[in-house]
Design a protein around this motif. Structure first.
Motif, PDB file in Angstrom:
ATOM      1  N   ASP A 150      -8.845  23.931  16.086  1.00  0.00           N
ATOM      2  CA  ASP A 150      -8.696  22.539  16.541  1.00  0.00           C
ATOM      3  C   ASP A 150      -8.537  22.505  18.064  1.00  0.00           C
ATOM      4  N   TYR A 151      -7.676  23.363  18.584  1.00  0.00           N
ATOM      5  CA  TYR A 151      -7.493  23.445  20.037  1.00  0.00           C
ATOM      6  C   TYR A 151      -8.794  23.872  20.728  1.00  0.00           C
ATOM      7  N   GLN A 152      -9.486  24.841  20.164  1.00  0.00           N
ATOM      8  CA  GLN A 152     -10.747  25.310  20.745  1.00  0.00           C
ATOM      9  C   GLN A 152     -11.800  24.209  20.764  1.00  0.00           C
ATOM     10  N   PHE A 153     -11.799  23.378  19.726  1.00  0.00           N
ATOM     11  CA  PHE A 153     -12.727  22.245  19.653  1.00  0.00           C
ATOM     12  C   PHE A 153     -12.516  21.315  20.846  1.00  0.00           C
ATOM     13  N   GLU A 192      -8.378  17.665   5.632  1.00  0.00           N
ATOM     14  CA  GLU A 192      -9.664  17.126   5.191  1.00  0.00           C
ATOM     15  C   GLU A 192     -10.026  15.886   6.010  1.00  0.00           C
ATOM     16  N   VAL A 193      -9.042  15.014   6.219  1.00  0.00           N
ATOM     17  CA  VAL A 193      -9.264  13.811   7.022  1.00  0.00           C
ATOM     18  C   VAL A 193      -9.516  14.190   8.476  1.00  0.00           C
ATOM     19  N   SER A 194      -8.723  15.134   8.974  1.00  0.00           N
ATOM     20  CA  SER A 194      -8.887  15.621  10.347  1.00  0.00           C
ATOM     21  C   SER A 194     -10.286  16.185  10.570  1.00  0.00           C
ATOM     22  N   LEU A 195     -10.738  16.988   9.635  1.00  0.00           N
ATOM     23  CA  LEU A 195     -12.058  17.614   9.765  1.00  0.00           C
ATOM     24  C   LEU A 195     -13.162  16.561   9.779  1.00  0.00           C
ATOM     25  N   LYS A 196     -13.028  15.554   8.942  1.00  0.00           N
ATOM     26  CA  LYS A 196     -14.022  14.474   8.914  1.00  0.00           C
ATOM     27  C   LYS A 196     -14.106  13.793  10.269  1.00  0.00           C
ATOM     28  N   GLY A 197     -12.947  13.501  10.883  1.00  0.00           N
ATOM     29  CA  GLY A 197     -12.924  12.851  12.178  1.00  0.00           C
ATOM     30  C   GLY A 197     -13.541  13.714  13.274  1.00  0.00           C
ATOM     31  N   HIS A 198     -13.223  15.001  13.260  1.00  0.00           N
ATOM     32  CA  HIS A 198     -13.789  15.906  14.258  1.00  0.00           C
ATOM     33  C   HIS A 198     -15.308  16.051  14.078  1.00  0.00           C
ATOM     34  N   THR A 199     -15.760  16.069  12.839  1.00  0.00           N
ATOM     35  CA  THR A 199     -17.201  16.162  12.568  1.00  0.00           C
ATOM     36  C   THR A 199     -17.925  14.935  13.108  1.00  0.00           C
ATOM     37  N   GLN A 200     -17.332  13.760  12.930  1.00  0.00           N
ATOM     38  CA  GLN A 200     -17.929  12.527  13.447  1.00  0.00           C
ATOM     39  C   GLN A 200     -17.990  12.554  14.967  1.00  0.00           C
ATOM     40  N   GLN A 201     -16.937  13.072  15.608  1.00  0.00           N
ATOM     41  CA  GLN A 201     -16.934  13.163  17.066  1.00  0.00           C
ATOM     42  C   GLN A 201     -18.024  14.120  17.550  1.00  0.00           C
ATOM     43  N   TYR A 202     -18.156  15.251  16.873  1.00  0.00           N
ATOM     44  CA  TYR A 202     -19.194  16.223  17.241  1.00  0.00           C
ATOM     45  C   TYR A 202     -20.581  15.595  17.143  1.00  0.00           C
ATOM     46  N   LYS A 206     -23.298  14.994  20.128  1.00  0.00           N
ATOM     47  CA  LYS A 206     -24.646  15.564  19.992  1.00  0.00           C
ATOM     48  C   LYS A 206     -25.722  14.487  20.106  1.00  0.00           C
ATOM     49  N   ASN A 207     -25.419  13.293  19.569  1.00  0.00           N
ATOM     50  CA  ASN A 207     -26.378  12.188  19.596  1.00  0.00           C
ATOM     51  C   ASN A 207     -26.274  11.339  20.860  1.00  0.00           C
ATOM     52  N   ARG A 208     -25.382  11.728  21.776  1.00  0.00           N
ATOM     53  CA  ARG A 208     -25.195  11.025  23.053  1.00  0.00           C
ATOM     54  C   ARG A 208     -24.806   9.564  22.844  1.00  0.00           C
ATOM     55  N   ASP A 209     -23.930   9.325  21.864  1.00  0.00           N
ATOM     56  CA  ASP A 209     -23.511   7.960  21.529  1.00  0.00           C
ATOM     57  C   ASP A 209     -22.120   7.705  22.127  1.00  0.00           C
ATOM     58  N   THR A 210     -22.101   7.230  23.367  1.00  0.00           N
ATOM     59  CA  THR A 210     -20.855   7.048  24.102  1.00  0.00           C
ATOM     60  C   THR A 210     -19.912   6.049  23.435  1.00  0.00           C
ATOM     61  N   GLU A 211     -20.427   4.904  23.058  1.00  0.00           N
ATOM     62  CA  GLU A 211     -19.570   3.867  22.475  1.00  0.00           C
ATOM     63  C   GLU A 211     -18.948   4.312  21.163  1.00  0.00           C
ATOM     64  N   LEU A 212     -19.739   4.988  20.338  1.00  0.00           N
ATOM     65  CA  LEU A 212     -19.212   5.464  19.053  1.00  0.00           C
ATOM     66  C   LEU A 212     -18.111   6.495  19.270  1.00  0.00           C
ATOM     67  N   VAL A 213     -18.335   7.433  20.164  1.00  0.00           N
ATOM     68  CA  VAL A 213     -17.364   8.501  20.349  1.00  0.00           C
ATOM     69  C   VAL A 213     -16.055   7.963  20.929  1.00  0.00           C
ATOM     70  N   LYS A 214     -16.130   6.968  21.810  1.00  0.00           N
ATOM     71  CA  LYS A 214     -14.911   6.350  22.347  1.00  0.00           C
ATOM     72  C   LYS A 214     -14.151   5.609  21.247  1.00  0.00           C
ATOM     73  N   ARG A 215     -14.880   4.938  20.366  1.00  0.00           N
ATOM     74  CA  ARG A 215     -14.241   4.229  19.257  1.00  0.00           C
ATOM     75  C   ARG A 215     -13.566   5.213  18.304  1.00  0.00           C
ATOM     76  N   LEU A 216     -14.234   6.328  18.037  1.00  0.00           N
ATOM     77  CA  LEU A 216     -13.671   7.337  17.132  1.00  0.00           C
ATOM     78  C   LEU A 216     -12.362   7.909  17.690  1.00  0.00           C
ATOM     79  N   VAL A 217     -12.315   8.149  18.998  1.00  0.00           N
ATOM     80  CA  VAL A 217     -11.101   8.675  19.615  1.00  0.00           C
ATOM     81  C   VAL A 217      -9.974   7.652  19.510  1.00  0.00           C
ATOM     82  N   ARG A 218     -10.274   6.390  19.807  1.00  0.00           N
ATOM     83  CA  ARG A 218      -9.248   5.338  19.730  1.00  0.00           C
ATOM     84  C   ARG A 218      -8.704   5.208  18.307  1.00  0.00           C
TER      85      ARG A 218
END
Length: 240
Positions: A150-153, A192-202, A206-218
């Motif tokens: 998780d830290y390495q991610f 399991e929930v954590s992994l799902k969130g990290h996968t979505q961020q990745y 990868k897809n260069r979707d700035t708005e989505l990634v900012k929303r996921l972090v929030r």
């Protein structure tokens, strides 16, 4: 062994499995030395995934309520009967103030870092993030190893910003930051929930979707903050 468990709703799955299993031990239905149902049996009884069962079992093991013998299964600890019911929840070793401080820092830094990573990450950066994510997937039943990955991610994302100041700040914060991640993964146990969130961020990076990634972090920060503060307040209340 009869199945008198309740099927789990898709909310706080790990906590619900943990609480029901803990209740069997505390109430003496599962007594010291008893072998608990196998992983497959528990999955069937609760109608949940292996990851959820493993996380719940890990929490019981961390509490010293059960022990696992290689090749034989998991057994109720000989000392389980002496536990105080109020002390059955894993203790989170940080105060509410310490938690809020680090989450405010994370929200500020991670939001900007992940935004820059979307813009600047090269192929090697994407591979580094993916490698850490795969390590997280491989260690879903071990919160300590999962926390290292998780830290390495998150550090791979920081490196992807190409901003050396961010990299140095995060390196200087390693002890505090890693401890924070490990405590969340150990106590909340929702890998399991954590992994799902990290996968979505990745995928968003990868897809260069700035708005989505900012929303996921929030969303991640809000959910984690709400759950952890509730836990810390419950923990403080039960000290009295």
């Amino acid at each position: 062994m009869t199945n008198n468990f309740k099927a789990i709703e898709k909310k706080n799955i790990v906590d619900d499995v943990y609480e029901q299993m803990k209740e069997k031990i505390v109430n003496g239905v599962w007594q010291a030395g008893d072998k608990i149902p196998s992983e497959n049996e528990l999955c069937s009884m609760f109608n949940v995934s292996r990851v959820s069962v493993r996380s719940a079992v890990q929490k019981l093991r961390d509490m010293g309520l059960i022990s696992t013998r290689h090749g034989k299964g998991s057994f109720v600890s000989n000392t389980a009967g002496s536990y105080d019911l109020k002390m059955m929840a894993p203790i989170m070793n940080m105060s509410e103030k310490e938690f809020v401080d680090i989450m405010e820092f994370r929200e500020l830094i991670e939001t900007k870092c992940i935004e820059l990573a979307v813009e600047r990450a090269d192929e090697q950066d994407i591979l580094a993030i993916e490698k850490a994510l795969n390590e997280m997937k491989a260690n879903q039943n071990d919160y300590a190893k999962y926390s290292v990955a998780d830290y390495q991610f998150h550090m791979a994302i920081v490196h992807a910003t190409k901003n050396e100041l961010f990299v140095q700040i995060m390196k200087s914060m390693k002890r505090v930051y890693y401890y924070h991640l490990e405590e969340l993964n150990r106590v909340l146990g929702e890998l399991e929930v954590s992994l799902k969130g990290h996968t979505q961020q990745y995928q968003a990076i990868k897809n260069r979707d700035t708005e989505l990634v900012k929303r996921l972090v929030r969303e991640s920060v809000t959910t984690t903050t709400d759950r952890t503060i509730k836990w810390l307040r419950y923990q403080e209340k039960n000290k009295k």
